[in-house]
Design an enzyme around this catalytic site. Structure first.
Site, PDB file in Angstrom:
ATOM      1  N   GLY A  36       0.844  -1.204   0.000  1.00 29.58           N
ATOM      2  CA  GLY A  36       0.000   0.000   0.000  1.00 29.58           C
ATOM      3  C   GLY A  36       0.874   1.247   0.000  1.00 29.58           C
ATOM      4  O   GLY A  36       0.719   2.144  -0.838  1.00 29.58           O
ATOM      5  N   HIS A  37       1.843   1.285   0.941  1.00 30.05           N
ATOM      6  CA  HIS A  37       2.771   2.424   0.997  1.00 30.05           C
ATOM      7  C   HIS A  37       3.583   2.509  -0.307  1.00 30.05           C
ATOM      8  O   HIS A  37       3.777   3.605  -0.854  1.00 30.05           O
ATOM      9  CB  HIS A  37       3.770   2.249   2.139  1.00 30.05           C
ATOM     10  CG  HIS A  37       3.160   2.186   3.510  1.00 30.05           C
ATOM     11  ND1 HIS A  37       3.158   1.037   4.267  1.00 30.05           N
ATOM     12  CD2 HIS A  37       2.541   3.132   4.260  1.00 30.05           C
ATOM     13  CE1 HIS A  37       2.574   1.277   5.432  1.00 30.05           C
ATOM     14  NE2 HIS A  37       2.181   2.540   5.457  1.00 30.05           N
ATOM     15  N   GLN A  61      -1.225  11.187  17.614  1.00 28.14           N
ATOM     16  CA  GLN A  61      -2.442  10.716  16.944  1.00 28.14           C
ATOM     17  C   GLN A  61      -2.972   9.413  17.532  1.00 28.14           C
ATOM     18  O   GLN A  61      -3.980   8.877  17.061  1.00 28.14           O
ATOM     19  CB  GLN A  61      -2.233  10.590  15.442  1.00 28.14           C
ATOM     20  CG  GLN A  61      -1.369   9.422  14.985  1.00 28.14           C
ATOM     21  CD  GLN A  61      -1.117   9.489  13.494  1.00 28.14           C
ATOM     22  OE1 GLN A  61      -0.400  10.362  13.017  1.00 28.14           O
ATOM     23  NE2 GLN A  61      -1.710   8.568  12.742  1.00 28.14           N
ATOM     24  N   GLU A 148      -6.405   6.275  -0.143  1.00 27.06           N
ATOM     25  CA  GLU A 148      -7.855   6.357   0.032  1.00 27.06           C
ATOM     26  C   GLU A 148      -8.320   5.430   1.159  1.00 27.06           C
ATOM     27  O   GLU A 148      -9.433   5.552   1.672  1.00 27.06           O
ATOM     28  CB  GLU A 148      -8.526   5.950  -1.287  1.00 27.06           C
ATOM     29  CG  GLU A 148      -9.955   6.364  -1.400  1.00 27.06           C
ATOM     30  CD  GLU A 148     -10.551   5.970  -2.750  1.00 27.06           C
ATOM     31  OE1 GLU A 148     -10.062   5.012  -3.384  1.00 27.06           O
ATOM     32  OE2 GLU A 148     -11.507   6.632  -3.169  1.00 27.06           O
ATOM     33  N   ASP A 150      -7.516   5.577   4.100  1.00 22.90           N
ATOM     34  CA  ASP A 150      -7.865   6.452   5.221  1.00 22.90           C
ATOM     35  C   ASP A 150      -8.650   7.635   4.662  1.00 22.90           C
ATOM     36  O   ASP A 150      -8.165   8.770   4.623  1.00 22.90           O
ATOM     37  CB  ASP A 150      -6.579   6.904   5.932  1.00 22.90           C
ATOM     38  CG  ASP A 150      -5.834   5.721   6.489  1.00 22.90           C
ATOM     39  OD1 ASP A 150      -6.247   5.204   7.524  1.00 22.90           O
ATOM     40  OD2 ASP A 150      -4.837   5.280   5.872  1.00 22.90           O
ATOM     41  N   SER A 185      -2.571  -3.303   5.487  1.00 19.29           N
ATOM     42  CA  SER A 185      -2.429  -2.431   6.648  1.00 19.29           C
ATOM     43  C   SER A 185      -1.329  -2.995   7.532  1.00 19.29           C
ATOM     44  O   SER A 185      -1.133  -4.220   7.589  1.00 19.29           O
ATOM     45  CB  SER A 185      -3.746  -2.418   7.435  1.00 19.29           C
ATOM     46  OG  SER A 185      -3.527  -1.912   8.724  1.00 19.29           O
ATOM     47  N   ARG A 187      -1.457  -3.169  10.549  1.00 19.83           N
ATOM     48  CA  ARG A 187      -2.130  -3.937  11.610  1.00 19.83           C
ATOM     49  C   ARG A 187      -2.374  -5.387  11.214  1.00 19.83           C
ATOM     50  O   ARG A 187      -2.611  -6.231  12.095  1.00 19.83           O
ATOM     51  CB  ARG A 187      -3.479  -3.308  11.950  1.00 19.83           C
ATOM     52  CG  ARG A 187      -3.343  -2.024  12.730  1.00 19.83           C
ATOM     53  CD  ARG A 187      -4.638  -1.267  12.671  1.00 19.83           C
ATOM     54  NE  ARG A 187      -4.493   0.042  13.297  1.00 19.83           N
ATOM     55  CZ  ARG A 187      -5.076   0.388  14.430  1.00 19.83           C
ATOM     56  NH1 ARG A 187      -5.853  -0.451  15.052  1.00 19.83           N
ATOM     57  NH2 ARG A 187      -4.897   1.586  14.922  1.00 19.83           N
TER      58      ARG A 187
HETATM   59  P1  AMP Z   1       0.362   4.812   7.632  1.00 15.40           P
HETATM   60  O1  AMP Z   1       1.777   4.353   7.638  1.00 15.40           O
HETATM   61  O2  AMP Z   1      -0.615   3.766   8.073  1.00 15.40           O
HETATM   62  O3  AMP Z   1       0.175   6.148   8.334  1.00 15.40           O
HETATM   63  O4  AMP Z   1      -0.019   5.080   6.120  1.00 15.40           O
HETATM   64  C1  AMP Z   1       0.723   5.963   5.321  1.00 15.40           C
HETATM   65  C2  AMP Z   1      -0.016   6.226   4.053  1.00 15.40           C
HETATM   66  O5  AMP Z   1      -0.217   4.989   3.348  1.00 15.40           O
HETATM   67  C3  AMP Z   1      -1.414   6.830   4.289  1.00 15.40           C
HETATM   68  O6  AMP Z   1      -1.652   7.829   3.314  1.00 15.40           O
HETATM   69  C4  AMP Z   1      -2.324   5.642   4.095  1.00 15.40           C
HETATM   70  O7  AMP Z   1      -3.625   5.985   3.675  1.00 15.40           O
HETATM   71  C5  AMP Z   1      -1.577   4.881   2.995  1.00 15.40           C
HETATM   72  N1  AMP Z   1      -1.995   3.476   2.980  1.00 15.40           N
HETATM   73  C6  AMP Z   1      -2.036   2.622   4.036  1.00 15.40           C
HETATM   74  N2  AMP Z   1      -2.534   1.432   3.652  1.00 15.40           N
HETATM   75  C7  AMP Z   1      -2.821   1.541   2.336  1.00 15.40           C
HETATM   76  C8  AMP Z   1      -3.379   0.660   1.368  1.00 15.40           C
HETATM   77  N3  AMP Z   1      -3.745  -0.576   1.663  1.00 15.40           N
HETATM   78  N4  AMP Z   1      -3.511   1.106   0.094  1.00 15.40           N
HETATM   79  C9  AMP Z   1      -3.142   2.381  -0.239  1.00 15.40           C
HETATM   80  N5  AMP Z   1      -2.629   3.258   0.634  1.00 15.40           N
HETATM   81  C10 AMP Z   1      -2.463   2.852   1.896  1.00 15.40           C
END
Ligand code: AMP
Length: 277
Positions: A36-37, A61, A148, A150, A185, A187
Site C-alpha cells: 500500500g505504501h 495521533q 484512500e 484512510d 495495513s 495492523r
Molecule cells: P500509515 O503508515 O498507516 O500512516 O499510512 C501511510 C499512508 O499509506 C497513508 O496515506 C495511508 O492511507 C496509505 N496506505 C495505508 N494502507 C494503504 C493501502 N492498503 N492502500 C493504499 N494506501 C495505503
C-alpha cells in the site's frame, strides 16, 4: 538514498533541492511498509523529480497508549524496501525533534471530524493535522500522496490544505489489497492466518454492498452488511453509507457515495471503505 535523521538535516536538504527547482513528491508514513505504501511511492516517482518518504510513529495521533506501544517498528526492513524503490530520501526524525515541547494547538474540522474515526478516536485527527502540517512546512512538497484507505484522513488534510493555504497538491491513491481482498495495513501483521481469512469478509461485504446498492434502499444495504459481518464473527464498530466529500451519513444516495467500515477481528481494529457508485 539519503537518510535524514533530524529536522535540520531535512530542511538543509530541501533547501538545496529547491535551488535546483526539482519537484518534490512526499509520502508521509508511520513505517512497517507494505505494498500500500509502496504504491504511493511508485505513483510519486512517476510525477516528481525527487521523492521524500517520512517514517514517524506519531504519538499525538494515538488515543490509546497501548496501541502506540504495540505499533510495529521495522525501520531496517523499511529502509531496504525504499532502496529497492529508488526513493530519493528518507526522513526519520526523533519524537524530541518533532515535538520539542508539548503542542497546545488544537485544530477543529467541524462535522468532518465528529463522525466515523473522529467519533471513535478522540484527538486522533488533531494529532494527524499537527504532524502533517509540520512535515509540510519542513518538506515543502509540490505534491503529497495519501491513500484512500484512510478516506476521512484524506478529507481532513484536503480541508487543512485549503484553510491554511498550503501550496501543495494532494493526490489520493487507491486502496491496495491482498489477494483475498483484505485491505493492506500494518495492523494485518497482528492477525493469525485464520484471522486474515476471516478479515477478508470485510471487503467481501463491501463488494456485496456495491452490487446491491443500485437496487436497494440505503438502510437495507447497511443492515445486510452488518448482518453478513456478524455472521462471519466480525465485531462491527460502525458500518455507514456516507457522502464521499463531506462524509455525512446518507439516507438518500448522493453523487459520490461510500460505504465505510470499522470492525474488530480478534483484538485488531481494521478499517476499510469502497465507493458504491
Ligand atoms: P500509515 O503508515 O498507516 O500512516 O499510512 C501511510 C499512508 O499509506 C497513508 O496515506 C495511508 O492511507 C496509505 N496506505 C495505508 N494502507 C494503504 C493501502 N492498503 N492502500 C493504499 N494506501 C495505503
Amino acid at each position: 538514498m539519503n537518510i535524514l535523521t533530524s529536522v535540520v538535516e531535512l530542511t538543509t536538504y530541501v533547501a538545496a533541492i529547491k535551488k535546483s527547482s526539482s519537484s518534490i513528491g512526499f509520502v508521509p508514513t508511520m513505517g512497517n511498509l507494505h505494498e500500500g505504501h509502496l504504491s504511493l511511492i511508485r505513483t510519486a516517482k512517476q510525477s516528481c523529480d525527487v521523492v521524500i518518504v517520512s517514517i514517524f510513529v506519531n504519538p499525538t495521533q494515538f488515543n490509546k497508549a497501548d496501541d502506540l506501544k504495540k505499533y510495529p517498528r521495522t525501520v531496517e526492513n523499511d529502509t531496504k524496501l525504499l532502496e529497492v524503490e529508488d526513493c530519493t530520501a528518507l526522513f526519520l526524525p526523533s519524537v524530541e525533534d518533532v515535538y520539542p515541547s508539548e503542542p497546545t494547538l488544537r485544530f477543529s474540522f467541524g462535522t468532518l471530524e465528529s463522525v466515523l474515526e473522529g467519533a471513535h478516536r478522540t484527538g486522533h485527527f488533531n494529532g494527524v493535522a499537527l504532524i502533517v502540517s509540520k512535515l509540510f512546512h519542513w518538506v515543502q512538497p509540490n505534491i503529497a500522496f495519501f491513500g484512500e484507505k484512510d478516506l476521512q484522513q484524506v478529507r481532513i488534510i484536503e480541508s487543512m490544505v485549503r484553510d491554511l493555504s498550503f501550496q501543495i497538491n494532494i493526490k489520493v491513491c487507491p486502496i491496495q489489497r491482498e489477494n483475498n481482498g483484505l485491505a493492506m495495513s500494518s495492523r494485518n501483521n497482528r492477525l493469525s492466518a485464520d484471522e486474515k481469512e476471516q478479515a477478508s469478509h470485510i471487503s467481501v461485504a463491501l463488494t456485496k454492498a456495491r452490487q446491491s446498492f443500485s437496487t436497494r434502499a440505503i438502510t437495507e444495504v447497511k443492515k445486510e452488511t452488518i448482518s453478513y459481518l456478524e455472521q462471519n464473527r466480525i465485531k462491527v464498530e460502525y458500518v455507514d453509507i456516507v457522502d464521499g466529500y463531506d462524509l455525512r451519513s446518507l439516507e438518500e444516495k448522493s453523487e459520490l457515495t461510500y460505504m465505510v467500515v470499522a470492525a474488530y477481528v480478534g483484538d485488531v481494529r481494521l478499517i476499510d471503505n469502497m465507493a458504491l457508485n
